[in-house]
Design a protein around this motif. Structure first.
Motif, PDB file in Angstrom:
ATOM      1  N   ASP A  71       0.862  -1.326  -0.011  1.00  0.00           N
ATOM      2  CA  ASP A  71       0.090  -0.197   0.159  1.00  0.00           C
ATOM      3  C   ASP A  71       0.757   1.418  -0.082  1.00  0.00           C
ATOM      4  OD1 ASP A  71      -2.368  -1.655   0.049  1.00  0.00           O
ATOM      5  OD2 ASP A  71      -2.674  -1.503   2.214  1.00  0.00           O
ATOM      6  N   GLN A  72       2.149   1.291   0.300  1.00  0.00           N
ATOM      7  CA  GLN A  72       3.163   2.316   0.287  1.00  0.00           C
ATOM      8  C   GLN A  72       3.264   2.770  -1.289  1.00  0.00           C
ATOM      9  OE1 GLN A  72       6.557   1.309   2.414  1.00  0.00           O
ATOM     10  NE2 GLN A  72       5.426   1.139   4.520  1.00  0.00           N
ATOM     11  N   VAL A  73       3.121   1.736  -2.113  1.00  0.00           N
ATOM     12  CA  VAL A  73       3.409   2.175  -3.497  1.00  0.00           C
ATOM     13  C   VAL A  73       2.167   1.952  -4.526  1.00  0.00           C
ATOM     14  CG1 VAL A  73       6.065   1.534  -3.424  1.00  0.00           C
ATOM     15  CG2 VAL A  73       4.195  -0.336  -3.954  1.00  0.00           C
ATOM     16  N   LEU A  74       1.416   1.296  -4.061  1.00  0.00           N
ATOM     17  CA  LEU A  74       0.111   1.069  -4.720  1.00  0.00           C
ATOM     18  C   LEU A  74      -1.226   1.531  -4.053  1.00  0.00           C
ATOM     19  CD1 LEU A  74       0.643  -2.554  -6.192  1.00  0.00           C
ATOM     20  CD2 LEU A  74       1.167  -0.479  -7.293  1.00  0.00           C
ATOM     21  N   THR A  75      -2.174   2.273  -4.673  1.00  0.00           N
ATOM     22  CA  THR A  75      -3.525   2.235  -4.031  1.00  0.00           C
ATOM     23  C   THR A  75      -4.364   1.350  -4.265  1.00  0.00           C
ATOM     24  OG1 THR A  75      -3.015   4.909  -4.065  1.00  0.00           O
ATOM     25  CG2 THR A  75      -5.336   4.155  -3.837  1.00  0.00           C
ATOM     26  N   VAL A  76      -4.790   0.338  -3.707  1.00  0.00           N
ATOM     27  CA  VAL A  76      -5.575  -0.758  -3.984  1.00  0.00           C
ATOM     28  C   VAL A  76      -7.164  -0.549  -3.685  1.00  0.00           C
ATOM     29  CG1 VAL A  76      -5.918  -3.056  -3.728  1.00  0.00           C
ATOM     30  CG2 VAL A  76      -3.682  -2.286  -3.575  1.00  0.00           C
ATOM     31  N   THR A  77      -7.874  -0.659  -4.651  1.00  0.00           N
ATOM     32  CA  THR A  77      -9.333  -0.884  -4.610  1.00  0.00           C
ATOM     33  C   THR A  77      -9.893  -2.078  -5.099  1.00  0.00           C
ATOM     34  OG1 THR A  77      -9.605   0.291  -6.795  1.00  0.00           O
ATOM     35  CG2 THR A  77      -9.502   1.796  -4.718  1.00  0.00           C
ATOM     36  N   ARG A  78     -11.307  -2.308  -4.929  1.00  0.00           N
ATOM     37  CA  ARG A  78     -11.914  -3.324  -5.211  1.00  0.00           C
ATOM     38  C   ARG A  78     -12.970  -3.333  -6.026  1.00  0.00           C
ATOM     39  NH1 ARG A  78      -9.374  -8.476  -3.498  1.00  0.00           N
ATOM     40  NH2 ARG A  78      -8.314  -8.081  -1.638  1.00  0.00           N
ATOM     41  N   SER A  79     -13.241  -4.133  -6.889  1.00  0.00           N
ATOM     42  CA  SER A  79     -14.515  -4.205  -7.679  1.00  0.00           C
ATOM     43  C   SER A  79     -14.759  -5.358  -8.198  1.00  0.00           C
ATOM     44  CB  SER A  79     -14.181  -3.371  -9.011  1.00  0.00           C
ATOM     45  OG  SER A  79     -15.265  -3.221  -9.791  1.00  0.00           O
ATOM     46  N   LEU A  82     -15.693  -6.063 -13.916  1.00  0.00           N
ATOM     47  CA  LEU A  82     -14.528  -6.165 -14.791  1.00  0.00           C
ATOM     48  C   LEU A  82     -14.778  -4.840 -15.736  1.00  0.00           C
ATOM     49  CD1 LEU A  82     -11.770  -7.165 -15.747  1.00  0.00           C
ATOM     50  CD2 LEU A  82     -12.916  -8.980 -16.964  1.00  0.00           C
ATOM     51  N   LYS A  83     -15.868  -5.070 -16.579  1.00  0.00           N
ATOM     52  CA  LYS A  83     -16.088  -4.072 -17.514  1.00  0.00           C
ATOM     53  C   LYS A  83     -15.854  -2.415 -16.964  1.00  0.00           C
ATOM     54  CE  LYS A  83     -19.485  -2.727 -21.214  1.00  0.00           C
ATOM     55  NZ  LYS A  83     -20.878  -2.723 -21.486  1.00  0.00           N
ATOM     56  N   ALA A  84     -16.433  -2.288 -15.888  1.00  0.00           N
ATOM     57  CA  ALA A  84     -16.166  -0.982 -15.458  1.00  0.00           C
ATOM     58  C   ALA A  84     -14.765  -0.700 -15.218  1.00  0.00           C
ATOM     59  CB  ALA A  84     -17.105  -0.599 -14.047  1.00  0.00           C
ATOM     60  N   ALA A  85     -14.137  -1.790 -14.460  1.00  0.00           N
ATOM     61  CA  ALA A  85     -12.882  -1.513 -14.141  1.00  0.00           C
ATOM     62  C   ALA A  85     -11.866  -1.315 -15.360  1.00  0.00           C
ATOM     63  CB  ALA A  85     -12.227  -2.698 -13.595  1.00  0.00           C
ATOM     64  N   LEU A  86     -12.264  -2.046 -16.587  1.00  0.00           N
ATOM     65  CA  LEU A  86     -11.224  -1.842 -17.748  1.00  0.00           C
ATOM     66  C   LEU A  86     -11.763  -0.315 -18.371  1.00  0.00           C
ATOM     67  CD1 LEU A  86     -11.959  -5.363 -19.538  1.00  0.00           C
ATOM     68  CD2 LEU A  86      -9.725  -4.308 -18.286  1.00  0.00           C
ATOM     69  N   THR A  87     -12.879   0.106 -18.145  1.00  0.00           N
ATOM     70  CA  THR A  87     -13.291   1.506 -18.476  1.00  0.00           C
ATOM     71  C   THR A  87     -12.427   2.548 -17.883  1.00  0.00           C
ATOM     72  OG1 THR A  87     -15.459   0.812 -19.114  1.00  0.00           O
ATOM     73  CG2 THR A  87     -15.263   3.150 -18.846  1.00  0.00           C
ATOM     74  N   ASN A  88     -12.421   2.347 -16.460  1.00  0.00           N
ATOM     75  CA  ASN A  88     -11.343   3.176 -15.883  1.00  0.00           C
ATOM     76  C   ASN A  88     -10.126   3.142 -15.967  1.00  0.00           C
ATOM     77  OD1 ASN A  88     -13.440   4.367 -14.049  1.00  0.00           O
ATOM     78  ND2 ASN A  88     -13.454   2.631 -12.450  1.00  0.00           N
ATOM     79  N   VAL A  89      -9.331   2.114 -16.512  1.00  0.00           N
ATOM     80  CA  VAL A  89      -8.083   2.110 -16.861  1.00  0.00           C
ATOM     81  C   VAL A  89      -8.034   2.589 -18.269  1.00  0.00           C
ATOM     82  CG1 VAL A  89      -6.392   0.504 -17.635  1.00  0.00           C
ATOM     83  CG2 VAL A  89      -7.731  -0.263 -15.715  1.00  0.00           C
ATOM     84  N   ARG A  90      -8.695   2.366 -19.289  1.00  0.00           N
ATOM     85  CA  ARG A  90      -8.877   2.926 -20.577  1.00  0.00           C
ATOM     86  C   ARG A  90      -8.827   4.562 -20.396  1.00  0.00           C
ATOM     87  NH1 ARG A  90     -12.849   0.216 -21.973  1.00  0.00           N
ATOM     88  NH2 ARG A  90     -11.591  -1.405 -22.743  1.00  0.00           N
ATOM     89  N   ASN A  91      -9.735   4.905 -19.305  1.00  0.00           N
ATOM     90  CA  ASN A  91      -9.980   6.565 -19.200  1.00  0.00           C
ATOM     91  C   ASN A  91      -8.633   7.039 -18.359  1.00  0.00           C
ATOM     92  OD1 ASN A  91     -12.245   6.327 -20.726  1.00  0.00           O
ATOM     93  ND2 ASN A  91     -13.515   6.385 -18.789  1.00  0.00           N
ATOM     94  N   GLY A  92      -7.821   6.347 -17.952  1.00  0.00           N
ATOM     95  CA  GLY A  92      -6.884   6.776 -16.967  1.00  0.00           C
ATOM     96  C   GLY A  92      -7.383   7.195 -15.618  1.00  0.00           C
TER      97      GLY A  92
END
Length: 353
Positions: A71-79, A82-92
């Motif tokens: 957690d010191q190097v990554l901000t980890v969230t849960r979902s 998958l489709k919404a997660a990929l959309t967030n990755v695609r949008n930055g």
């Protein structure tokens, strides 16, 4: 001594009444500090954002203390979407999305955020390697030991503050000396001073004293603002910046005297001072580090006093070095001032003719 103090007071009053001089020697450099410090002076590092889609055992099975390290190097969230997660990755909005299916862990990332995605992939690869090693039942042959060393790298604000301060001092001292000398010569004041009870040494001393005082005021303002607003950390013998500033001011005054000695008008003196100060600022690393510059350019930059002032102030203000580390630069600045001042005296003429 009375004449020296009286002339110094007169010069200070004249300086305070000159709004243009106040703006370009005090306010304008501070505006630079606020703009560049606001853009690059952040001290917080941005963590890569990663979303875990569903259960991801290589992360979920870690002990709490190991998860805290990640957690010191990554901000980890849960979902769970998958489709919404990929959309967030695609949008930055996320650096990567991680999905675990059976014995395969997939990291979805965007090439537009390659740096953060690389961090996520490195961490996940380490977790996968650890899981594979644990599955074999074999103990690791090698162990990693870590030891922190003194960090000589500089944050942006630690580099910007000495650089912009050095440029401000160089600008103020050079232009003040050049314009003062030309104006006094045009108004025939230089000839009259030789006949006055005060004498030329007192007049020159007053000009130097006022310029040194202005440089010290600039230094205090810059350091206080950088500490309060941009979290500049002062390490070691930071107070050595004061004698360095005084020596640097003498060098820039000598350059101004040389510019005033070889020109016949205020406009020409200002143009020559600009021709010297602006290239010197960039070639001395006042705004841009010279580490990646060609070797020949780094060698050329050693000619300029601003380069030695910048390097020395970085050592004492940011790197925590002691006084002995900057004595060579201090000697170079004083020696430069003496040599250039002697050249200016030889080229000086009492009249414009």
């Amino acid at each position: 001594m009375t004449g020296l103090l009286t002339l110094s007071q007169a010069l200070v009053r004249g300086y305070l009444r000159d709004r243009a001089a106040l703006f370009f020697t005090i306010l304008f450099p501070l505006i630079f500090l606020f703009i560049l410090g606001g853009l690059f002076g952040g001290t917080k590092s941005t963590k890569a954002a990663v979303v875990l889609v569903g259960p991801v055992s290589v992360y979920d099975s870690l002990p709490a203390h190991d998860q805290a390290r990640i957690d010191q190097v990554l901000t980890v969230t849960r979902s769970d979407d998958l489709k919404a997660a990929l959309t967030n990755v695609r949008n930055g909005n996320e650096a990567a999305a991680v999905v675990e299916r059976g014995e395969k862990v997939t990291v979805y990332y965007s090439a537009a955020n390659a740096g953060a995605a690389g961090t996520v992939r490195s961490v996940l690869q380490t977790l996968v390697d650890g899981a594979n090693l644990a599955a074999t039942g074999q103990p690791p042959k090698l162990a990693l030991a870590t030891s922190q060393v003194s960090d000589k790298s500089l944050k942006e604000i630690q580099y910007l503050t000495p650089g912009i301060l050095g440029w401000a001092i160089a600008t103020g001292a050079t232009f003040a000396a050049a314009s003062t000398l030309v104006v006094w010569r045009q108004r025939k004041l230089m000839r009259r001073l030789t006949l006055s009870p005060v004498g030329v040494p007192a007049v020159v001393g007053a000009r130097i004293l006022v310029s040194l005082g202005i440089a010290l005021v600039q230094t205090v303002l810059f350091v206080v603002i950088a500490v309060l607003f941009f979290h500049l950390k002062l390490d070691g013998s930071w107070w050595m910046a004061l004698p360095l500033v005084l020596a640097g001011t003498l060098s820039f005054l000598a350059i101004g005297l040389l510019a005033g000695a070889v020109t016949k008008s205020v406009e020409a003196a200002s143009a020559l001072a600009n021709l010297i100060v602006i290239p010197m600022a960039f070639l001395s690393g006042a705004f841009i580090p010279l580490n990646s510059a060609p070797a020949w350019l780094q060698s050329v930059s050693q000619v300029f006093p601003l380069r030695h002032l910048n390097d020395a102030m970085l050592d004492v203000l940011a790197r925590g070095d002691g006084p002995a580390a900057v004595l060579p630069q201090l000697g170079i600045l004083v020696g430069f001032a003496l040599v250039i001042a002697l050249i200016a005296v030889r080229l000086f003429r009492w009249d414009d003719a």
